[in-house]
Scaffold this motif. Structure first.
Motif, mmCIF file in Angstrom:
data_model
loop_
_atom_site.group_PDB
_atom_site.id
_atom_site.type_symbol
_atom_site.label_atom_id
_atom_site.label_comp_id
_atom_site.label_asym_id
_atom_site.label_seq_id
_atom_site.Cartn_x
_atom_site.Cartn_y
_atom_site.Cartn_z
ATOM 1 N N VAL A 6 46.628 4.111 24.389
ATOM 2 C CA VAL A 6 47.547 2.966 24.522
ATOM 3 C C VAL A 6 46.741 1.721 24.857
ATOM 4 O O VAL A 6 46.069 1.674 25.893
ATOM 5 C CB VAL A 6 48.569 3.222 25.655
ATOM 6 N N ARG A 31 51.002 -2.746 21.628
ATOM 7 C CA ARG A 31 52.311 -3.407 21.532
ATOM 8 C C ARG A 31 52.249 -4.650 20.631
ATOM 9 O O ARG A 31 53.274 -5.226 20.314
ATOM 10 C CB ARG A 31 52.818 -3.792 22.909
ATOM 11 N N LYS A 35 47.987 -6.811 15.557
ATOM 12 C CA LYS A 35 46.707 -6.131 15.773
ATOM 13 C C LYS A 35 46.697 -4.782 15.045
ATOM 14 O O LYS A 35 45.724 -4.415 14.384
ATOM 15 C CB LYS A 35 46.519 -5.926 17.278
ATOM 16 N N LYS A 121 42.410 4.806 32.045
ATOM 17 C CA LYS A 121 41.081 4.224 31.810
ATOM 18 C C LYS A 121 41.070 2.765 32.241
ATOM 19 O O LYS A 121 40.022 2.207 32.540
ATOM 20 C CB LYS A 121 40.719 4.318 30.328
ATOM 21 N N SER A 122 42.251 2.143 32.251
ATOM 22 C CA SER A 122 42.333 0.769 32.750
ATOM 23 C C SER A 122 41.803 0.762 34.180
ATOM 24 O O SER A 122 41.958 1.751 34.908
ATOM 25 C CB SER A 122 43.785 0.299 32.787
ATOM 26 N N GLU A 157 30.376 -4.310 27.147
ATOM 27 C CA GLU A 157 30.602 -4.944 25.850
ATOM 28 C C GLU A 157 29.248 -5.302 25.256
ATOM 29 O O GLU A 157 28.333 -5.699 25.962
ATOM 30 C CB GLU A 157 31.471 -6.188 26.008
#
Ligand SMILES: NC(=O)c1ccc[n+]([C@@H]2O[C@H](COP(=O)([O-])OP(=O)(O)OC[C@H]3O[C@@H](n4cnc5c(N)ncnc54)[C@H](O)[C@@H]3O)[C@@H](O)[C@H]2O)c1
Length: 455
Positions: A6, A31, A35, A121-122, A157
């Motif tokens: 998600v 959502r 994307k 994971k957030s 990143e």
């Protein structure tokens, strides 16, 4: 295994694509329908080395699917991974509205006949795991045919795929042994390093035979994530403080940090002095842990100081330019680099934005160049009255000074003679210490690094 992920940001997309490469069937939900539509066409919304190749390969093999409706994917999943954003609110607390809305959506969709592990994971405040469990539990009418696991993410990143398949460790904070078994199976190819070459990712480093798995409580796992980011951010702020002392006493911080970093108790990583840290994580995670500590009546001084040093380090660039040029009103300043670090187009909490705003406030004319982040900057920051240039040389043309903000490789290889030829004044403020002071001064530049002697 069948997996749902998600949130298709950096973390979710990287996680989904890597897990699909190991033969799991992965449903990726976001959502944001636009994307998802682009991802279905294999258009990757973030700039990340190897991402496009990996996504393409897994979409083509049918292992990686994108969807804008989470059902039936949630219902048939063995594991559901939450990787939605948790940005900071003004109070420093993270905004958990996306996280809890995802949680409720998952709770509504779980199949009572199937054991599903819901993985966070957030990055969420310590203790969030129990709220997650109670929301899912109350939606399941108290029937607990699900497991809850906190599995913090440590990817960087710019190296996200590499970090995901060759991580230093995997941390699992689990509520029960059954969940541990499921997550161990999920990550088995990474733990045992049993997979072959993957598209977009360089081959495994020779020394890596097995990845350490830390199995602990959810609260420890949540705390490990914050502790890691506090350490890393503080290490950078600390070397920046050392750099500021070096400038005053005539020492060179690049030599000092090498001398310090070879001590194995300290280590060489995160010892580069510069204009400080940025990005989506350090600022918000330090604010979050300060907020959590405050709730318990505790003020962690070192963490607060790390944040303050970082803010001051960004302001220092404008002060250095004033020292060199005097009043900045009407002066033209070239900025090289917008993203918060090289190899990404991420602008979240990027030092460039504060530096540019500081220069504009002083009345400077600002020209910028970044190899990949300019489109994002135009889109996200229409308020910045800067000129976007298509090369470093164009950004330097007619400038009174050039500032190195992001250490993109191409800036290291600039033709200094050409650069000097196009600038109004050959002045460089090197916020990332990418140039050798003696060599650049020999070319006739006035050069100011961070924490390096002025002559
Ligand atoms: N970016 C990193 O380098 C990094 C590293 C480690 C940990 N983290 C943490 O991982 C989490 C995700 O970070 P990110 O950088 O990938 O975030 P991001 O902001 O890039 O992406 C989040 C995505 O989640 C989607 N989303 C939000 N709410 C949703 C919902 N209810 N249902 C479905 N989709 C939803 C958004 O549309 C967006 O696409 C954050 O908590 C962050 O702190 C990030």
């Amino acid at each position: 295994m069948i997996i749902s992920v998600v949130g298709m940001g950096y973390v979710g997309l990287v996680t989904g694509a890597c897990l699909a490469s190991f033969g799991h069937k992965v449903f990726c939900y976001d959502r944001d329908p636009a994307k998802i539509e682009s991802l279905k066409k294999k258009i990757v919304p973030v700039y990340e080395k190897g991402m496009k190749e990996l996504v393409e390969a897994n979409v083509d093999s049918g292992q990686l699917l994108f969807t804008s409706s989470p059902n039936p994917a949630f219902r048939i999943s063995d594991v559901i991974i939450i990787a939605v954003g948790t940005p900071a609110l003004k109070t420093g607390e993270p905004d958990l509205s996306s996280f809890f809305s995802a949680t409720r959506q998952i709770g509504e969709s779980l199949d009572p006949e199937r054991f599903t592990v819901v993985v966070t994971k957030s990055t969420v405040p310590v203790g969030t795991w129990s709220k997650l469990a109670s929301i899912l539990g109350s939606q399941r009418g108290g029937h607990s045919h699900f497991g809850v696991v906190s599995n913090p993410e440590f990817l960087r990143e710019g190296n996200a795929l590499w970090d995901t398949v060759y991580p230093d460790r995997i941390v699992i904070g689990a509520c029960c042994q059954r969940s541990v078994k499921v997550i161990r199976d999920l990550y088995r190819p990474i733990i045992e390093q049993s997979f072959g070459n993957l598209p977009g990712i360089p081959p495994r480093p020779g020394h890596l035979k097995r990845v350490e798995l830390i199995v602990t409580t959810p609260v420890n796992a949540e705390m490990i994530k914050y502790a890691a980011n506090v350490f890393l951010a503080t290490k950078i702020s600390l070397i920046n403080e050392i750099a500021n002392i070096c400038e005053r006493v005539g020492a060179d911080v690049t030599v000092v940090s090498r001398g310090v970093g070879l001590d194995h108790r300290i280590g060489p990583e995160f010892l580069k002095a510069g204009i400080g840290w940025g990005g989506s994580c350090f600022g918000k995670d330090l604010a979050s842990i300060l907020h959590t500590a405050g709730k318990y009546g505790y003020f962690p001084q070192i963490i607060d100081a790390a944040v303050q040093v970082n803010t001051r380090q960004r302001q220092k660039i404008v002060l250095d330019l004033e020292d060199l040029l005097g009043d900045l009103g009407g002066r033209t300043i070239g900025i090289l680099g917008l993203s918060f670090k090289p190899n990404t187009n991420d602008l979240r909490d990027a030092p460039s934005l504060d530096i540019i705003s500081g220069l504009l406030e002083k009345g400077a004319v600002v020209k910028v160049y970044d190899p990949v982040a300019m489109d994002e900057c135009k889109r996200q920051h229409p308020e910045l009255t800067v000129t976007y240039e298509y090369s470093a040389i164009k950004a330097a043309s007619n400038a009174d000074a050039l500032v190195i903000v992001t250490e993109w490789e191409e800036f290291r290889n600039l033709d200094l003679k050409q650069l000097k030829g196009v600038m109004k004044q050959a002045v460089i403020v090197d916020g990332r210490n990418i140039f050798a002071p003696r060599a650049i001064r020999k070319e006739g530049f006035i050069y100011k690094g961070i924490g390096r002697p002025d002559k």
